[in-house]
Design a protein around this motif. Sequence first.
Motif: not given
Length: 353
Positions: A163-171, A307-319
């Motif tokens: 999640s931190q990594l995905q958050g960093l990617k978003s940043q 949309t891979m990044d957006f789907e990956a972020n949502l999947d990670n949030l669900i997990n």
Amino acid sequence: MKIHLPQYNGLDNQVMILISPVYAFLLNCINFGSQYFSSPGYFLFATIVSFVWFCLDFVTCGAIAVFFRKRYPSEEDVPIRLTLMVITFLITTGLFLVALFNLFESIPYFNYRFNESAFAWSYLALGIISIFLTFLMEGISRFKEWQINQNETEKLNQAYRLSQLQGLKSQVNPHFLFNSLNCLSCLIQEDEQRAENFLDEMSRVYRYMLRNDDEPLVTLQTELNFVDSYKHLLKARFGDGLQLKIAVDEGDKVKFIAPLTLQVIIENAFAKNKLCKSDPLLISISSNGKDMLEIVNNIEPKVITDTMDFEANLDNLINKYELLDQPIIIDEASGQHRVIKLPLIHKIKELTP
């Protein structure tokens, strides 16, 4: 067809196979004395009968143990659960022992007569074994639960780091940064005051992303403050093509969610749907009165190439929420609206990054 025996900790069958021959041998030594070793046939037959009988007793006690664990599942209930198990096991095994001695007496081959002294010593031995097995099985069960909790904690830590990594990617997402800077450039040329406001909101958004990189949970109020600034950037980019409405109960605002949760859901919504002034994307965030937050958006699918990044972020949030035992519910059954039910957490759980 497989027979599923009651399982208290998953190792019941292994323990039964190891303990039953020992008890069968001990019981027959007490009960038959030297006659037990009078011939190989006598020894084998008596051992098999005792072994099978003890296995039946063990399975019965296992079913009773499973019942009491379901009836008293909490940590506070352990003393009463163990007490009831021990008492019940002693009664049950006593009845099984009486039946076994009567069985021996009814088989002429054994030439056996009920011996009260042998019964007393056998029952004492069986009682000690029953008490020992009760605490052994409970210890194994608690150890396995500890292992499961350790594995879940490790999975949660992995999800949190991801999640931190995905958050960093978003940043540092170049598209988001480019679009924000492009909007800022246009506003500077058109309206300096709006450009200044936009820059203030943009700084708040990035400050929140950076500050909450190491925080496992934040209050809903904190997240909503961030969404307010984030909405400002989105409105500058999409105009009336995106409409975001928030109606959250005051009592829910002090509860907790994972940081950037709403950003991930909002990003996923506008990444998958069309946004236009005549047919805007409507996103509503509201309380449903059941410790849940409902995020609803209309569905207007668009042709998407990345949309891979957006789907990956949502999947990670669900997990992540599943590992917190707070599953996110997504309902798109109507085909017209997507409803996401997000659980609100009452207190911060200890998470180790």
